[in-house]
Design a protein around this motif. Sequence first.
Motif, PDB file in Angstrom:
ATOM      1  N   GLN A  34       0.843  -1.190   0.000  1.00 34.11           N
ATOM      2  CA  GLN A  34       0.000   0.000   0.000  1.00 34.11           C
ATOM      3  C   GLN A  34       0.880   1.243   0.000  1.00 34.11           C
ATOM      4  OE1 GLN A  34      -3.437  -0.288  -0.130  1.00 34.11           O
ATOM      5  NE2 GLN A  34      -3.351   1.886  -0.585  1.00 34.11           N
ATOM      6  N   LEU A  35       0.563   2.188  -0.858  1.00 35.43           N
ATOM      7  CA  LEU A  35       1.271   3.460  -0.933  1.00 35.43           C
ATOM      8  C   LEU A  35       0.337   4.567  -0.457  1.00 35.43           C
ATOM      9  CD1 LEU A  35       2.692   2.953  -4.541  1.00 35.43           C
ATOM     10  CD2 LEU A  35       3.844   2.453  -2.377  1.00 35.43           C
ATOM     11  N   THR A  36       0.856   5.747  -0.250  1.00 33.01           N
ATOM     12  CA  THR A  36       0.009   6.861   0.176  1.00 33.01           C
ATOM     13  C   THR A  36      -1.095   7.119  -0.833  1.00 33.01           C
ATOM     14  OG1 THR A  36       1.846   7.860   1.358  1.00 33.01           O
ATOM     15  CG2 THR A  36       0.003   9.301   0.806  1.00 33.01           C
ATOM     16  N   ARG A  37      -0.752   7.103  -2.123  1.00 34.43           N
ATOM     17  CA  ARG A  37      -1.734   7.360  -3.174  1.00 34.43           C
ATOM     18  C   ARG A  37      -1.769   6.240  -4.200  1.00 34.43           C
ATOM     19  NH1 ARG A  37       0.474  13.024  -3.257  1.00 34.43           N
ATOM     20  NH2 ARG A  37      -0.993  14.222  -2.014  1.00 34.43           N
ATOM     21  N   GLY A  38      -1.782   4.996  -3.735  1.00 33.27           N
ATOM     22  CA  GLY A  38      -1.841   3.891  -4.677  1.00 33.27           C
ATOM     23  C   GLY A  38      -1.400   2.586  -4.057  1.00 33.27           C
ATOM     24  N   MET A  39      -0.983   1.656  -4.923  1.00 29.79           N
ATOM     25  CA  MET A  39      -0.546   0.342  -4.452  1.00 29.79           C
ATOM     26  C   MET A  39       0.196  -0.387  -5.555  1.00 29.79           C
ATOM     27  SD  MET A  39      -2.608  -2.265  -5.829  1.00 29.79           S
ATOM     28  CE  MET A  39      -3.987  -2.241  -6.947  1.00 29.79           C
ATOM     29  N   PHE A  40       0.994  -1.378  -5.134  1.00 29.84           N
ATOM     30  CA  PHE A  40       1.653  -2.323  -6.032  1.00 29.84           C
ATOM     31  C   PHE A  40       1.119  -3.705  -5.690  1.00 29.84           C
ATOM     32  CE2 PHE A  40       5.812   0.259  -5.457  1.00 29.84           C
ATOM     33  CZ  PHE A  40       5.471   1.142  -6.464  1.00 29.84           C
ATOM     34  N   ILE A  41       0.987  -4.555  -6.692  1.00 28.85           N
ATOM     35  CA  ILE A  41       0.729  -5.977  -6.466  1.00 28.85           C
ATOM     36  C   ILE A  41       1.741  -6.749  -7.302  1.00 28.85           C
ATOM     37  CG2 ILE A  41      -0.880  -7.915  -6.667  1.00 28.85           C
ATOM     38  CD1 ILE A  41      -3.181  -5.917  -6.444  1.00 28.85           C
ATOM     39  N   HIS A  42       2.505  -7.608  -6.644  1.00 29.46           N
ATOM     40  CA  HIS A  42       3.458  -8.500  -7.312  1.00 29.46           C
ATOM     41  C   HIS A  42       2.879  -9.910  -7.223  1.00 29.46           C
ATOM     42  CE1 HIS A  42       5.969  -5.050  -6.181  1.00 29.46           C
ATOM     43  NE2 HIS A  42       6.786  -5.412  -7.158  1.00 29.46           N
ATOM     44  N   LYS A  43       2.802 -10.616  -8.362  1.00 24.79           N
ATOM     45  CA  LYS A  43       2.246 -11.973  -8.391  1.00 24.79           C
ATOM     46  C   LYS A  43       3.327 -12.968  -8.777  1.00 24.79           C
ATOM     47  CE  LYS A  43      -2.347 -10.382  -9.580  1.00 24.79           C
ATOM     48  NZ  LYS A  43      -3.406 -10.378 -10.590  1.00 24.79           N
ATOM     49  N   PHE A  44       3.463 -14.008  -7.937  1.00 30.13           N
ATOM     50  CA  PHE A  44       4.476 -15.043  -8.143  1.00 30.13           C
ATOM     51  C   PHE A  44       3.814 -16.412  -8.267  1.00 30.13           C
ATOM     52  CE2 PHE A  44       6.530 -11.640  -5.821  1.00 30.13           C
ATOM     53  CZ  PHE A  44       7.777 -11.534  -6.408  1.00 30.13           C
ATOM     54  N   ARG A  45       4.382 -17.267  -9.121  1.00 30.32           N
ATOM     55  CA  ARG A  45       3.930 -18.656  -9.242  1.00 30.32           C
ATOM     56  C   ARG A  45       5.164 -19.552  -9.198  1.00 30.32           C
ATOM     57  NH1 ARG A  45       0.260 -19.097 -13.720  1.00 30.32           N
ATOM     58  NH2 ARG A  45       2.039 -18.643 -15.019  1.00 30.32           N
ATOM     59  N   TYR A  46       5.004 -20.721  -8.566  1.00 31.05           N
ATOM     60  CA  TYR A  46       6.103 -21.678  -8.513  1.00 31.05           C
ATOM     61  C   TYR A  46       6.200 -22.370  -9.860  1.00 31.05           C
ATOM     62  CZ  TYR A  46       9.392 -25.106  -6.855  1.00 31.05           C
ATOM     63  OH  TYR A  46      10.521 -25.877  -6.703  1.00 31.05           O
ATOM     64  N   GLN A  47       7.312 -22.174 -10.533  1.00 26.53           N
ATOM     65  CA  GLN A  47       7.576 -22.803 -11.828  1.00 26.53           C
ATOM     66  C   GLN A  47       9.079 -22.793 -12.064  1.00 26.53           C
ATOM     67  OE1 GLN A  47       5.041 -20.220 -14.180  1.00 26.53           O
ATOM     68  NE2 GLN A  47       6.718 -18.817 -14.645  1.00 26.53           N
ATOM     69  N   ASN A  48       9.554 -23.731 -12.814  1.00 28.86           N
ATOM     70  CA  ASN A  48      10.987 -23.839 -13.133  1.00 28.86           C
ATOM     71  C   ASN A  48      11.857 -23.890 -11.877  1.00 28.86           C
ATOM     72  OD1 ASN A  48      10.352 -23.637 -15.949  1.00 28.86           O
ATOM     73  ND2 ASN A  48      10.228 -21.420 -15.703  1.00 28.86           N
TER      74      ASN A  48
END
Length: 117
Positions: A34-48
Amino acid sequence: MIGAEYPNGKNGLRSEASFDTITIKNKVIAIRIQLTRGMFIHKFRYQNGNFELIGFTSVNSDGLGTMSEDDFNLSTGIKYVKAEHYATEKVLFNRKEKKLIRPLPKLQEFVPFEKDL
């Protein structure tokens, strides 16, 4: 990164960036910052043999009426970039880009509060 001393901010007030949630859905781990005026979402999957970054979303406001969103599917290399004025909903720009990143970043390399890939 979760600040152990003040996980919800000092005196209950959040700072400009903070850890929000981790969810697991359809074998994908999503880390939301969560940011002051927004957000980041990082998505990870188990592969390789690793948890690899397969998706990244960034939403933020400039504080002057413009909301920007980047939605990047690293598996396909397709990135959507959009900005609109949130009072009028007028789209300022909306484009699709292609950028392949190989190898995909790994969870071990994850740095919270960053959007550089």
